[in-house]
Design a protein around this motif. Structure first.
Motif, PDB file in Angstrom:
ATOM      1  N   LEU A  91      -5.101  -0.470  -5.143  1.00  0.00           N
ATOM      2  CA  LEU A  91      -4.588  -0.717  -3.794  1.00  0.00           C
ATOM      3  C   LEU A  91      -4.896  -2.140  -3.342  1.00  0.00           C
ATOM      4  O   LEU A  91      -4.048  -2.810  -2.741  1.00  0.00           O
ATOM      5  N   ALA A  92      -6.104  -2.613  -3.627  1.00  0.00           N
ATOM      6  CA  ALA A  92      -6.474  -3.975  -3.227  1.00  0.00           C
ATOM      7  C   ALA A  92      -5.580  -5.001  -3.895  1.00  0.00           C
ATOM      8  O   ALA A  92      -5.130  -5.962  -3.267  1.00  0.00           O
ATOM      9  N   ARG A  93      -5.285  -4.781  -5.175  1.00  0.00           N
ATOM     10  CA  ARG A  93      -4.432  -5.734  -5.893  1.00  0.00           C
ATOM     11  C   ARG A  93      -2.970  -5.615  -5.440  1.00  0.00           C
ATOM     12  O   ARG A  93      -2.248  -6.612  -5.412  1.00  0.00           O
ATOM     13  N   ALA A 126       0.833  -1.203   0.000  1.00  0.00           N
ATOM     14  CA  ALA A 126       0.000   0.000   0.000  1.00  0.00           C
ATOM     15  C   ALA A 126       0.868   1.254   0.000  1.00  0.00           C
ATOM     16  O   ALA A 126       0.567   2.240  -0.689  1.00  0.00           O
ATOM     17  N   MET A 127       1.968   1.224   0.765  1.00  0.00           N
ATOM     18  CA  MET A 127       2.861   2.387   0.784  1.00  0.00           C
ATOM     19  C   MET A 127       3.526   2.588  -0.574  1.00  0.00           C
ATOM     20  O   MET A 127       3.751   3.725  -1.000  1.00  0.00           O
ATOM     21  N   GLU A 162      -2.033  -9.238 -10.580  1.00  0.00           N
ATOM     22  CA  GLU A 162      -1.675  -8.709 -11.896  1.00  0.00           C
ATOM     23  C   GLU A 162      -2.772  -7.844 -12.504  1.00  0.00           C
ATOM     24  O   GLU A 162      -2.494  -6.980 -13.338  1.00  0.00           O
ATOM     25  N   ALA A 163      -4.015  -8.048 -12.101  1.00  0.00           N
ATOM     26  CA  ALA A 163      -5.105  -7.245 -12.654  1.00  0.00           C
ATOM     27  C   ALA A 163      -4.957  -5.771 -12.305  1.00  0.00           C
ATOM     28  O   ALA A 163      -5.510  -4.910 -12.997  1.00  0.00           O
ATOM     29  N   GLY A 164      -4.207  -5.475 -11.250  1.00  0.00           N
ATOM     30  CA  GLY A 164      -4.034  -4.078 -10.861  1.00  0.00           C
ATOM     31  C   GLY A 164      -2.877  -3.387 -11.538  1.00  0.00           C
ATOM     32  O   GLY A 164      -2.765  -2.153 -11.475  1.00  0.00           O
ATOM     33  N   VAL A 165      -2.002  -4.139 -12.209  1.00  0.00           N
ATOM     34  CA  VAL A 165      -0.799  -3.538 -12.790  1.00  0.00           C
ATOM     35  C   VAL A 165      -1.125  -2.438 -13.802  1.00  0.00           C
ATOM     36  O   VAL A 165      -0.496  -1.369 -13.785  1.00  0.00           O
ATOM     37  N   LEU A 220     -10.160  -7.348 -11.181  1.00  0.00           N
ATOM     38  CA  LEU A 220      -9.740  -6.009 -10.793  1.00  0.00           C
ATOM     39  C   LEU A 220     -10.680  -5.433  -9.742  1.00  0.00           C
ATOM     40  O   LEU A 220     -10.243  -4.815  -8.766  1.00  0.00           O
ATOM     41  N   HIS A 221     -11.960  -5.640  -9.942  1.00  0.00           N
ATOM     42  CA  HIS A 221     -12.964  -5.047  -9.052  1.00  0.00           C
ATOM     43  C   HIS A 221     -13.431  -6.018  -7.966  1.00  0.00           C
ATOM     44  O   HIS A 221     -14.512  -5.839  -7.403  1.00  0.00           O
TER      45      HIS A 221
END
Length: 347
Positions: A161-163, A147-148, A235-238, A305-306
């Protein structure tokens, strides 16, 4: 503390001093080879503050993990964080550098304090009955850093952030799987106790004489299987990250997953041996990260992602998004009070 709204530019006088930055780089180069390798693919504006962040976290972790006075180390870290957020860091390179990062990026205090809470759990010798408990611990000592890192990339989108927290969880589960024997010889166990019981492993007997029997191997495999699911979901958040940051984050994902691959290749025996990855393998994973970052193969699957944050990390997502928090959590205050009492010899 005055917060700068400008971008972090390492050549500005008010940013991290060159000598402090050099010490942070050296601390990571010798203490965290995997992150040091992955960080080389980050843009300078993110790499330098991330090295400062990791140096502060790594040195704090070493003090708690390797020192003779674990309780004192946690209480000292609490005091160091207080000084950082007061704008009066301790006279040490990692503290000064981290204080600059906190100022430049408006780092929510709840995030490094989550790390502090995880270290406090280590100091009191907490064990975890279930996988969810292990994830609670992993959220604090690893997902908080994820998260940081998002904050350093100026990303505060809830899905991203979740991913990122998924990636932190996966990396910590990999660390736990790699260090089963090392931890056991130090009297520690981070594997889920219910899984150990299910596979016929007696914790006390295992700690007294650590051996890679079938039950321990089975639990290690299950932990790595869960880590792999989290790596995939992360990886969905990348694509939500700045383009220049994607190779570094994918590199971290592949390098740490590669450690898990080494444990698998050893038949899930991380008791008699410790999985290591060589320079050649790391270079290969860095090249893979560069290749994948430039393709659409990592495009997000909306349902993933969601998917929302795992329950164990939701508080980190909220903190990184700037949800107001008036004071330290009751759980953190409670464990710190417990440590204070032990330090004074009254508990």
């Amino acid at each position: 503390m005055t917060i700068s709204a400008g971008h972090f530019t390492p050549d500005r006088a008010e940013d991290i001093a060159a000598r402090d930055m050099a010490e942070c780089r050296e601390a990571i180069r010798t203490g965290s080879l995997s992150f040091h390798a992955a960080s080389r693919l980050l843009p300078t504006a993110v790499r330098d503050p991330s090295l400062a962040l990791y140096a502060f976290c790594r040195l704090a972790d070493d003090a708690v993990d390797e020192g003779d006075d674990k309780i004192g180390a946690v209480l000292q870290l609490r005091d160091r964080l207080d000084l950082v957020y007061q704008g009066r860091p301790r006279d040490a390179a990692a503290d000064r550098a981290f204080a600059r990062v906190v100022e430049a990026f408006d780092m929510p205090r709840a995030l490094p304090e989550a790390l502090l809470e995880g270290f406090a759990w280590d100091a009191v010798g907490r064990r975890y009955d279930t996988l969810s408990g292990v994830l609670d611990y992993s959220a604090r000592v690893a997902a908080a850093v994820g998260a940081m890192m998002c904050v350093l990339m100026r990303v505060r989108d809830a899905d991203a952030l979740a991913r990122a927290c998924d990636l932190g969880l996966a990396m910590q589960l990999t660390n736990i799987a790699r260090d089963v024997g090392e931890d056991a010889r130090a009297g520690r166990v981070y594997l889920p106790l219910d899984w150990l019981a299910e596979h016929g492993v007696g914790v006390d007997a295992f700690l007294a004489d650590p051996k890679p029997d079938a039950g321990v191997r089975a639990v290690t495999r299950r932990l790595l299987d869960h880590a792999d699911r989290l790596y995939a979901r992360s990886e969905a958040g990348v694509p939500r990250l700045p383009f220049a940051c994607r190779p570094g984050i994918l590199a971290a994902r592949h390098v740490y997953a590669g450690i898990g691959g080494r444990v698998r290749a050893a038949g899930y025996d991380s008791v008699t041996q410790r999985a290591r990855t060589g320079r050649g393998a790391k270079l290969g994973w860095l090249a893979l990260a560069l290749l994948r970052a430039g393709t659409t193969a990592i495009g997000p699957v909306p349902s993933v992602l969601h998917a929302g944050a795992a329950p164990e990390v939701d508080f980190l997502v909220q903190a990184a998004r700037g949800t107001p928090r008036k004071a330290r959590s009751e759980a953190l205050l409670s464990v710190l009070a417990q440590l204070e009492a032990r330090d004074r010899g009254i508990a």
